[in-house]
Scaffold this motif. Structure first.
Motif, short mmCIF file in Angstrom:
data_model
loop_
_atom_site.label_atom_id
_atom_site.label_comp_id
_atom_site.label_asym_id
_atom_site.label_seq_id
_atom_site.Cartn_x
_atom_site.Cartn_y
_atom_site.Cartn_z
N PHE A 48 -28.37 23.88 24.97
CA PHE A 48 -27.44 25.37 25.00
C PHE A 48 -26.80 25.29 26.57
CE2 PHE A 48 -28.27 29.77 27.22
CZ PHE A 48 -27.98 30.99 26.20
N GLY A 49 -26.08 24.54 26.67
CA GLY A 49 -24.90 23.83 27.89
C GLY A 49 -24.22 23.79 26.34
N TRP A 50 -24.21 23.11 25.97
CA TRP A 50 -23.41 22.27 24.62
C TRP A 50 -22.63 23.79 24.23
CZ3 TRP A 50 -23.26 23.18 19.22
CH2 TRP A 50 -22.13 22.57 18.63
N PHE A 51 -23.16 24.64 23.90
CA PHE A 51 -23.46 25.67 23.06
C PHE A 51 -22.43 26.45 24.58
CE2 PHE A 51 -24.12 30.54 23.30
CZ PHE A 51 -23.54 30.81 21.72
N GLY A 52 -22.57 26.59 25.27
CA GLY A 52 -21.93 27.17 25.95
C GLY A 52 -20.99 26.69 26.45
N ARG A 53 -20.56 25.19 27.26
CA ARG A 53 -19.43 25.24 27.13
C ARG A 53 -18.50 24.76 25.91
NH1 ARG A 53 -21.95 20.63 28.72
NH2 ARG A 53 -21.77 19.05 26.76
N LYS A 54 -18.84 24.83 24.54
CA LYS A 54 -18.16 25.47 23.39
C LYS A 54 -17.61 26.85 22.98
CE LYS A 54 -18.04 20.42 22.30
NZ LYS A 54 -17.05 20.09 22.99
N VAL A 55 -17.93 27.38 22.60
CA VAL A 55 -18.16 28.29 22.38
C VAL A 55 -17.77 29.61 23.71
CG1 VAL A 55 -19.11 30.24 21.16
CG2 VAL A 55 -20.37 28.40 20.70
N LEU A 56 -18.65 29.77 24.71
CA LEU A 56 -18.16 30.40 25.87
C LEU A 56 -16.72 29.92 26.69
CD1 LEU A 56 -21.60 31.51 26.34
CD2 LEU A 56 -20.29 32.43 24.91
N TYR A 57 -16.52 28.93 25.85
CA TYR A 57 -15.58 27.95 27.70
C TYR A 57 -14.62 29.37 28.37
CZ TYR A 57 -11.25 25.80 28.59
OH TYR A 57 -10.17 25.52 29.54
N ARG A 58 -14.48 30.17 27.29
CA ARG A 58 -13.02 31.08 27.29
C ARG A 58 -13.51 31.38 28.71
NH1 ARG A 58 -9.95 35.11 24.30
NH2 ARG A 58 -9.12 32.87 22.66
N TYR A 59 -14.81 32.58 28.72
CA TYR A 59 -15.64 33.42 29.90
C TYR A 59 -15.42 32.50 31.50
CZ TYR A 59 -15.57 35.35 25.65
OH TYR A 59 -15.00 36.30 24.21
N GLY A 60 -15.41 31.34 30.56
CA GLY A 60 -15.66 30.65 32.31
C GLY A 60 -16.85 30.42 32.95
N VAL A 61 -18.02 30.10 31.42
CA VAL A 61 -19.06 29.24 31.47
C VAL A 61 -18.66 28.10 32.19
CG1 VAL A 61 -21.19 28.61 29.74
CG2 VAL A 61 -19.79 30.61 30.38
N VAL A 62 -19.83 27.43 32.78
CA VAL A 62 -19.85 25.70 33.18
C VAL A 62 -21.30 25.36 32.11
CG1 VAL A 62 -20.25 23.73 35.20
CG2 VAL A 62 -18.78 25.84 35.08
N GLY A 63 -20.45 24.52 31.36
CA GLY A 63 -21.49 23.69 30.30
C GLY A 63 -22.88 23.12 31.08
N SER A 64 -22.81 22.83 32.15
CA SER A 64 -24.22 21.86 32.54
C SER A 64 -24.56 22.56 34.29
CB SER A 64 -24.12 20.47 32.68
OG SER A 64 -25.03 19.82 33.03
N ALA A 65 -25.48 22.64 34.44
CA ALA A 65 -26.53 23.15 35.35
C ALA A 65 -26.12 22.73 37.06
CB ALA A 65 -27.84 23.23 35.88
N VAL A 66 -25.49 21.02 36.48
CA VAL A 66 -24.79 19.72 37.60
C VAL A 66 -23.98 19.74 36.98
CG1 VAL A 66 -25.03 18.07 38.52
CG2 VAL A 66 -27.15 19.17 37.93
N ARG A 67 -23.50 20.26 37.55
CA ARG A 67 -21.14 19.70 37.29
C ARG A 67 -20.85 18.71 37.48
NH1 ARG A 67 -16.59 24.37 38.68
NH2 ARG A 67 -15.07 23.92 36.52
N ARG A 68 -20.51 18.07 36.26
CA ARG A 68 -19.73 16.65 36.06
C ARG A 68 -18.63 16.33 36.58
NH1 ARG A 68 -22.45 15.07 31.39
NH2 ARG A 68 -23.08 16.71 30.51
N GLY A 69 -18.38 15.27 36.80
CA GLY A 69 -16.87 15.23 37.73
C GLY A 69 -16.14 14.24 36.69
#
Lengths: 258, 258
Positions: free
Chosen positions: A237-258
């Motif tokens: 689901f995180g991967w889906f968020g990063r790839k597909v919903l990127y433009r809506y400002g969805v951050v892929g992982s709950a823990v943001r990796r820098g």
């Protein structure tokens, strides 16, 4: 970056340490209380060989997927409506804030009476577990949206329907996404409870039923399966968020990796 | 497609706004007895201290906020709601631009809502992105742009709808001094190229003098109105170091010192 900060190093260290500790516990308390890693692996193989494990994982997963999808699909429009219509919000908010404190597990017996012992009661339970989280997150997203966005859309000639479709929904997407993702977690909790009490298949049933045979190793297998199921669906689901919903400002992982 | 300058005249008569006019007893007005005529094609400045109701007046003209009494007409038509003849450039680009759309998609938003065919949309967005100097940045998202560039996107976005009147609410207030200076020059250039009517809200006397043909001074609220109107006959581009500029500056400055 120091070598210990590398991801694969830290993850490996963590797992090795956990397994060592686990083995230590098994040696101290004996295999009937804490089955060691090896014993658990054996138990797991047993369950894989006779086919029950994959079947149970599949059953639990399908239940979660169906209930969670239906619950989310129902919750998103409801959240949008409550967020947009003041009158609805006045009535719905106290109710939402009351009912969201009642955990899904508390409804199991009631749902069995209402929907029967079959799949419906389990799916209804997961829908319940999903619904309020997604409604509340969607609602929060709608309320958090800047008035300027609505105003600018309106002054550029967008109709109310177009504003909903092209402004409110995209602006609320990160909130909806977070709600849906959190709901995945509660869905797993709900299904295990339901399967323990009222099912003869599924991972929850496996964990609950193993006590009859005093097979603590099977309980461990069940717990690991749950962990992995949750982990992998969340990753997906995180991967889906990063790839597909990127433009809506969805951050892929709950823990943001820098 | 600019209209003849005599059209789009804005008539404001005895305009007032209160949020508790229906209440008995102490009625508080934000603005009261506002009378103003703004000719088509004019660059008009609303100048006043913070909290004097400049933005309220602008929002009423935009149709975002309803008036409590008086008249607001554009070419003898009473204004009640937002319309495509008036476009608003907001102070905060971050809250008014759509972050999920690229620069081009933001600029084309109004056209897409009108269902303008794609090639036509493309042609119009190309020309206005060019006009505001953002050629080459079409596919960037707002978060990838600087503050000044975001305001350029806002300008291009509203100009694409070909409004007769531009309502600008301290659009350069959040920019650094150097960027603000550039944007002021750009705005004058764009205004002269497009022949729009501009109503520009600011609390900066220098900005008012650099941009406006007429400057309406608003008194301190509550019940504020336009107390004086100064003509600024200086030709563009204006030189803030010239003695004429300095004289006008002192005149207005002393007005506020009273």
């Amino acid at each position: 970056m120091k070598w210990i900060e590398r991801k694969w190093v830290s993850v490996s260290i963590l797992w090795v340490a956990a397994i060592l500790l686990w083995q230590l516990g098994a040696l101290i308390y004996g295999p009937d209380v804490i089955p060691g890693p090896w014993r658990t692996l054996q138990g797991g193989r047993e369950l894989v060989m006779d086919g029950t494990l994959m079947q149970y994982i599949g059953i639990s997963f399908i239940r979660v997927l169906v209930g969670w999808t239906l619950g989310s699909l129902l919750a998103i429009p409801v959240g949008l409506a409550i967020g947009r219509v003041r009158l609805l919000r006045i009535f719905a908010e106290p109710f939402l804030n009351f009912i969201r404190f009642i955990p899904p597990i508390a409804f199991i017996t009631l749902f069995l009476v209402w929907f029967g012992i079959g799949e419906q009661s389990k799916i209804a339970l997961i829908m319940y577990a999903t619904f309020f989280i997604v409604v509340l997150n969607t609602l929060t997203g709608v309320l958090a949206m800047e008035e300027d966005k609505l105003r600018s859309a309106r002054s550029m000639g967008a109709s109310e329907w177009q504003i909903l479709l092209h402004v409110i929904i995209p602006a609320t997407t990160p909130y909806i996404y977070t709600g849906v993702r959190l709901a995945m977690g509660t869905s797993y909790m709900a299904i295990i409870g339901a399967e323990m009490i009222a099912s003869n298949e599924g991972v929850g049933y496996l964990i609950w039923n193993s006590r009859l045979f005093f097979r603590t190793d099977w309980i461990f297998v069940g717990l690991f399966c749950l962990g992995f199921m949750g982990f992998f669906t969340d990753r997906l689901f995180g991967w889906f968020g990063r790839k597909v919903l990127y433009r809506y400002g969805v951050v892929g992982s709950a823990v943001r990796r820098g | 497609m600019s209209l003849p300058a005599q059209q789009n005249t804005i008539h404001i008569e005895a305009l007032r706004k209160s949020y508790n006019e229906q209440a008995s007893g102490d009625v508080r007005y934000i603005i009261k007895d506002v009378n103003l005529v703004i000719k088509g094609g004019e660059f008009f400045i609303l100048l006043g201290p913070s909290g004097c109701g400049k933005s309220t007046l602008l929002n009423i003209i935009a149709g975002f906020v309803s008036k409590s009494g008086g008249h607001l007409r554009i070419d003898d038509v009473e204004v009640k709601e937002p319309g495509k003849d008036r476009a608003v450039v907001f102070q905060q680009a971050d809250s008014s631009l759509f972050p999920w759309l690229t620069v081009r998609e933001n600029v084309e938003f109004g056209l897409r809502m009108k269902k303008t065919p794609k090639p036509e949309r493309r042609r119009i967005s190309d020309s206005f992105i060019g006009l505001v100097g953002l050629t080459g940045h079409e596919n960037k998202f707002p978060k990838e742009l600087s503050g000044g560039m975001k305001q350029r996107v806002q300008l291009a976005r509203v100009l694409a709808g070909d409004p007769a009147i531009l309502l600008m609410d301290e659009p350069f207030g959040a920019l650094d001094a150097m960027t603000r200076r550039t944007m002021q020059k750009e705005l004058i250039r764009i205004w002269r190229e497009t022949n729009k009517t501009v109503i520009f809200v600011t609390h900066d006397i220098q900005e008012a003098l650099l941009l406006g043909q007429r400057i309406g001074i608003m008194s301190v609220g509550p019940s504020s109105n336009i107390t004086d109107i100064y003509d600024n006959p200086l030709s563009f581009p204006r030189d803030e170091a010239s003695p004429e500029f300095g004289e006008l500056y002192n005149q207005i400055q002393s007005h506020f010192a009273r």
